[in-house]
Design a protein around this motif. Sequence first.
Motif, PDB file in Angstrom:
ATOM      1  N   PRO A 313       0.810  -1.223   0.000  1.00 44.46           N
ATOM      2  CA  PRO A 313       0.000   0.000   0.000  1.00 44.46           C
ATOM      3  C   PRO A 313       0.842   1.271   0.000  1.00 44.46           C
ATOM      4  N   GLU A 314       1.909   1.293   0.804  1.00 47.34           N
ATOM      5  CA  GLU A 314       2.747   2.495   0.879  1.00 47.34           C
ATOM      6  C   GLU A 314       3.515   2.712  -0.418  1.00 47.34           C
ATOM      7  N   VAL A 315       3.955   1.630  -1.054  1.00 47.94           N
ATOM      8  CA  VAL A 315       4.660   1.775  -2.325  1.00 47.94           C
ATOM      9  C   VAL A 315       3.708   2.299  -3.399  1.00 47.94           C
ATOM     10  N   ARG A 316       2.490   1.786  -3.432  1.00 49.05           N
ATOM     11  CA  ARG A 316       1.511   2.308  -4.394  1.00 49.05           C
ATOM     12  C   ARG A 316       1.223   3.792  -4.151  1.00 49.05           C
ATOM     13  N   ALA A 317       1.266   4.192  -2.893  1.00 51.03           N
ATOM     14  CA  ALA A 317       0.938   5.568  -2.552  1.00 51.03           C
ATOM     15  C   ALA A 317       1.970   6.569  -3.061  1.00 51.03           C
ATOM     16  N   VAL A 318       3.194   6.123  -3.387  1.00 49.86           N
ATOM     17  CA  VAL A 318       4.225   7.060  -3.842  1.00 49.86           C
ATOM     18  C   VAL A 318       4.327   7.110  -5.370  1.00 49.86           C
ATOM     19  N   LEU A 319       3.399   6.456  -6.080  1.00 49.07           N
ATOM     20  CA  LEU A 319       3.471   6.459  -7.542  1.00 49.07           C
ATOM     21  C   LEU A 319       3.324   7.858  -8.128  1.00 49.07           C
ATOM     22  N   ASP A 320       2.717   8.774  -7.374  1.00 48.05           N
ATOM     23  CA  ASP A 320       2.548  10.138  -7.868  1.00 48.05           C
ATOM     24  C   ASP A 320       3.771  11.018  -7.616  1.00 48.05           C
ATOM     25  N   GLU A 321       4.783  10.479  -6.951  1.00 43.88           N
ATOM     26  CA  GLU A 321       6.004  11.248  -6.693  1.00 43.88           C
ATOM     27  C   GLU A 321       7.021  10.933  -7.788  1.00 43.88           C
ATOM     28  N   PRO A 322       7.353  11.915  -8.638  1.00 37.59           N
ATOM     29  CA  PRO A 322       8.219  11.637  -9.802  1.00 37.59           C
ATOM     30  C   PRO A 322       9.537  10.959  -9.447  1.00 37.59           C
ATOM     31  N   ALA A 323      10.151  11.354  -8.335  1.00 34.20           N
ATOM     32  CA  ALA A 323      11.460  10.797  -7.987  1.00 34.20           C
ATOM     33  C   ALA A 323      11.363   9.331  -7.580  1.00 34.20           C
ATOM     34  N   LEU A 324      10.214   8.918  -7.056  1.00 30.38           N
ATOM     35  CA  LEU A 324      10.058   7.547  -6.575  1.00 30.38           C
ATOM     36  C   LEU A 324       9.289   6.660  -7.545  1.00 30.38           C
TER      37      LEU A 324
END
Length: 431
Positions: A313-324
Amino acid sequence: MARSGLAGAARVARWADAALGPGRAGATADGKATLSPATAERAAGELDLTAAQVRAEWDTARLAGLIEVHGDRARPGWRLRAWDRDDSAVLRGWVALFDAWSLACPEPDGHEAAAVAEVVSAMPQVLSFLQLSAGPVPVDQLLDLLQQRVTELRTERCEVPYGPRPQEPEAEPEPAPAPEPAQGQAQEPPPAALAPLLDWALRALGAVGALTYGEGQATLTPLGSWAVWVKLEQICVAAQSPAGNIEQAAEDMLRGCAQLRPNAARAEYRAWLAARPVGSAITELLGAARGEDALLRGLAFEALRVVGAPAEPEVRAVLDEPALRPYALLWLAEHDGVDPEDAHEVLTREEATWLWVDTAAAVADHGEAPMLVRHLESALQPTVPALLDEVRAVGHPRTVQVLVALAAAHPDPALAKAVRRAAFQVHTGGS
């Protein structure tokens, strides 16, 4: 066993997902995750259960992470989403319930909170003894062990009466009293005071499926034995941290792993993870990944691979962060079973170029010149001019530094000149 024991909780969780989601009636009456009477009656009617059964399964689902309550809203936890396809999600849900055994059943009345807390703190040793015994253990033997452990806990807190005792008036001689505890040794609690609390603890652990309790003895179930063994193994892993980084923050731990071989680094990640709650560990690792050091970004996602499913869930949540995003996409692809060698296919050309620049930044900061030249050969673009065009377009904040370092490292003067020109153009905003 875990699926069977949590089947009712999963059923209530699925009902809540369908009936209490966004835009529907509130799940709770007090904002504290307690199921409201009206909702409990409604669920009982639709699921052919009693309201008391619904409340019990609701509480179990919350403790197992199948339901998350936010205010008066209930939403499914990630374990419920993965329930049918991921056995590890089921086991982790049961372990979460096992860890919360003292919340699953209320403690008996008439006992001080401190005494209850001591028993809860001492039960891991009792469970370890049950696991090592590999069979039924008399409750009297467990009571002796609990008494010893509680005494140790009190001694560690130095709960020893100090100072002079009041003088008693002289009286007829009496039998010699029992010897006082030595300095630094706490008085043993009387068995009569601990027996009801041990009974409560064993009943609570039986209610969550960790052991069977009756006829004056207790036995771990296969599921309970497995859970205790896993926890003992985690303690051993944490104690054998290869590089000694388990007490460090995530950034320092990752820096300590930077020079380790892959297998040694993974062993260090496992030890670091075993020493802290998985949720806070994931948060720390993603915080390190958001920093300016590109090397730590890559290592943080390597550590998250060791975490596995709980990080999804936390990894999916950072998909909107370009660097990650590129790192997260690769992590998710591998988590879904894609071969690591083919995982890069989930990236767009722009995302792959961003990742190439980010990795080059890590090499430039921490590697040697030949490594940076070899990294040039790993680019997707067929020619250096095509690579430079796409690198300029992708807008990575480290583009100039990467190109300058590449120009300084490359042995071909003509190519180095072209790379320096591209770096100057990015720096000045030219095309």
